[in-house]
Design a protein around this motif. Structure first.
Motif, PDB file in Angstrom:
ATOM      1  N   THR A 272       0.835  -1.216   0.000  1.00 61.07           N
ATOM      2  CA  THR A 272       0.000   0.000   0.000  1.00 61.07           C
ATOM      3  C   THR A 272       0.867   1.261   0.000  1.00 61.07           C
ATOM      4  OG1 THR A 272      -0.124   0.042   2.401  1.00 61.07           O
ATOM      5  CG2 THR A 272      -1.897  -1.124   1.238  1.00 61.07           C
TER       6      THR A 272
ATOM      7  N   ILE B 208       6.285   4.002  -2.392  1.00 60.54           N
ATOM      8  CA  ILE B 208       7.503   3.486  -3.021  1.00 60.54           C
ATOM      9  C   ILE B 208       7.328   2.010  -3.394  1.00 60.54           C
ATOM     10  CG2 ILE B 208       9.908   2.857  -2.508  1.00 60.54           C
ATOM     11  CD1 ILE B 208      10.107   5.610  -1.037  1.00 60.54           C
TER      12      ILE B 208
ATOM     13  N   ARG C  47      -0.914  -5.222   5.456  1.00 63.58           N
ATOM     14  CA  ARG C  47      -1.276  -5.546   6.841  1.00 63.58           C
ATOM     15  C   ARG C  47      -2.661  -6.168   6.995  1.00 63.58           C
ATOM     16  NH1 ARG C  47       0.866  -1.031  11.020  1.00 63.58           N
ATOM     17  NH2 ARG C  47       0.520   0.504   9.377  1.00 63.58           N
TER      18      ARG C  47
ATOM     19  N   LYS D 222      -6.573  -4.596   2.284  1.00 61.89           N
ATOM     20  CA  LYS D 222      -5.542  -3.726   1.705  1.00 61.89           C
ATOM     21  C   LYS D 222      -4.757  -4.461   0.623  1.00 61.89           C
ATOM     22  CE  LYS D 222      -4.607  -0.669   5.647  1.00 61.89           C
ATOM     23  NZ  LYS D 222      -3.575  -0.115   6.510  1.00 61.89           N
TER      24      LYS D 222
ATOM     25  N   LEU E 227       4.816  -6.512  10.115  1.00 64.14           N
ATOM     26  CA  LEU E 227       6.245  -6.654  10.432  1.00 64.14           C
ATOM     27  C   LEU E 227       6.524  -6.694  11.919  1.00 64.14           C
ATOM     28  CD1 LEU E 227       7.727  -4.138   7.850  1.00 64.14           C
ATOM     29  CD2 LEU E 227       7.953  -6.627   7.802  1.00 64.14           C
TER      30      LEU E 227
ATOM     31  N   LYS F 247      10.527  -0.375  10.960  1.00 62.63           N
ATOM     32  CA  LYS F 247      11.595  -0.006  10.015  1.00 62.63           C
ATOM     33  C   LYS F 247      12.915  -0.727  10.297  1.00 62.63           C
ATOM     34  CE  LYS F 247      13.650   4.060   7.828  1.00 62.63           C
ATOM     35  NZ  LYS F 247      13.377   3.824   6.410  1.00 62.63           N
TER      36      LYS F 247
ATOM     37  N   ILE G 103      10.379  12.077  -0.770  1.00 58.35           N
ATOM     38  CA  ILE G 103       9.675  11.439  -1.889  1.00 58.35           C
ATOM     39  C   ILE G 103       8.172  11.658  -1.696  1.00 58.35           C
ATOM     40  CG2 ILE G 103       9.347   9.278  -3.160  1.00 58.35           C
ATOM     41  CD1 ILE G 103      12.312  10.198  -3.007  1.00 58.35           C
TER      42      ILE G 103
ATOM     43  N   THR H  53       5.090  10.608  -1.279  1.00 56.50           N
ATOM     44  CA  THR H  53       4.197   9.486  -0.937  1.00 56.50           C
ATOM     45  C   THR H  53       3.298   9.930   0.220  1.00 56.50           C
ATOM     46  OG1 THR H  53       5.524   8.503   0.836  1.00 56.50           O
ATOM     47  CG2 THR H  53       6.110   7.886  -1.427  1.00 56.50           C
TER      48      THR H  53
ATOM     49  N   TRP I 234       4.098  11.602   4.307  1.00 55.54           N
ATOM     50  CA  TRP I 234       4.134  12.973   4.830  1.00 55.54           C
ATOM     51  C   TRP I 234       2.786  13.389   5.387  1.00 55.54           C
ATOM     52  CZ3 TRP I 234       8.644  15.233   5.631  1.00 55.54           C
ATOM     53  CH2 TRP I 234       9.742  14.647   5.007  1.00 55.54           C
TER      54      TRP I 234
END
Ligand SMILES: NC(=O)c1ccc[n+]([C@@H]2O[C@H](COP(=O)([O-])OP(=O)(O)OC[C@H]3O[C@@H](n4cnc5c(N)ncnc54)[C@H](OP(=O)(O)O)[C@@H]3O)[C@@H](O)[C@H]2O)c1
Length: 241
Positions: A16, A19, A39, A43, A62, A108, A178, A180, A183
């Protein structure tokens, strides 16, 4: 150069995300079989419906180690692992939101590490792993402590994994700003638009990055079998200003 990824099986986490989605689109157009994660099943289905080509996927959070192990067990042998999925947050250290900070680390840093741990059991020797950090590992940005900490840890770990997992190659992409949804997710649509515009004007290239800029970098790292153990900064020169 025409890159042909026919017969390459590529895993991309977090379909989703901006990037991840653009990377999947590009690699599918080059003939790859792409396996993605999201997730939730809703989705996952919605994202896969926006893609053309040999694409399928499984649900994976994750932050759940059992999920990650199960995901890679279902995928089986594959060629390339690309791990952009992660949560985002900004906070100055005096006002740190520790739950959000931990969620960023869990997804992350820890999440990418879990993917490498379980993925390494199934990746082919000719394969590659592309991890994600961010330019803030090199250019300090107020509020970006957690992005920088998780990203720097990932870059350092990636260099070690390039030794440990050899001949599998391991590289990290450090994206700049970038365009996406991350932000707007962090600061709301209006503030995000203002920040992106002002950063665009400050950059040597006078624009922020598009997801496709990063997708092309992933394709390059998959393709070039002599690139190993690097952090590829893709930021329009952000670290210079
Ligand atoms: N965009 C930028 O300006 C920028 C700059 C520097 C670095 N980066 C890095 O580049 C990578 C991709 O960024 P992006 O902008 O494409 O992100 P994005 O659009 O915000 O997408 C993030 C993706 O990660 C998934 N995700 C979040 N937490 C997860 C978890 N616990 N388990 C599984 N999936 C999870 C999200 O799924 P849901 O839909 O379920 O939330 C979403 O698919 C990230 O590592 C990011 O830190 C981005």
């Amino acid at each position: 150069m025409h890159q042909d990824l026919t017969s390459h099986k590529v895993i991309i986490t977090g379909i989703t995300g901006g990037i991840a989605r653009e990377t999947a689109r590009l690699l599918l157009s080059l003939g790859a079989e792409v396996i993605v994660s999201a997730r939730s099943q809703d989705k996952l289905d919605a994202a896969i419906n926006t893609l053309d080509g040999n694409v399928s996927g499984y649900v994976m959070d994750l932050t759940n180690a059992d999920d990650v192990a199960a995901f890679f067990g279902k995928v089986g042998a594959f060629d390339h692992l690309v791990t952009p999925a992660a949560t985002g947050m900004f906070a100055p250290v005096r006002d740190m939101d520790w739950d959000a900070a931990r969620a960023l680390l869990d997804s992350k840093q820890w999440g990418q590490m879990l993917c490498v741990h379980h993925g390494a059991k199934h990746i082919k020797e000719t394969g590659s792993i592309t991890l994600f950090s961010g330019t803030v590992t090199q250019k300090p940005l107020a509020g970006a402590t957690m992005f920088a900490a998780a990203g720097a840890a990932t870059e350092a770990a990636g260099r070690i994994w390039a030794f440990e997992l050899a001949p599998v190659r391991v590289n990290t992409i450090a994206p700049g700003v970038i365009d996406t949804g991350v932000w707007a997710g962090i600061m709301g649509e209006e503030a995000a638009a203002g920040v992106k515009e002002s950063i665009a004007q400050s950059l040597p290239v006078k624009r922020i990055g598009a997801p496709k800029d990063i997708a092309k970098s992933v394709a390059f790292l998959i393709d070039n079998s002599f690139v190993n153990g690097i952090t590829l900064v893709v930021d329009g020169g952000h670290r210079l200003v």
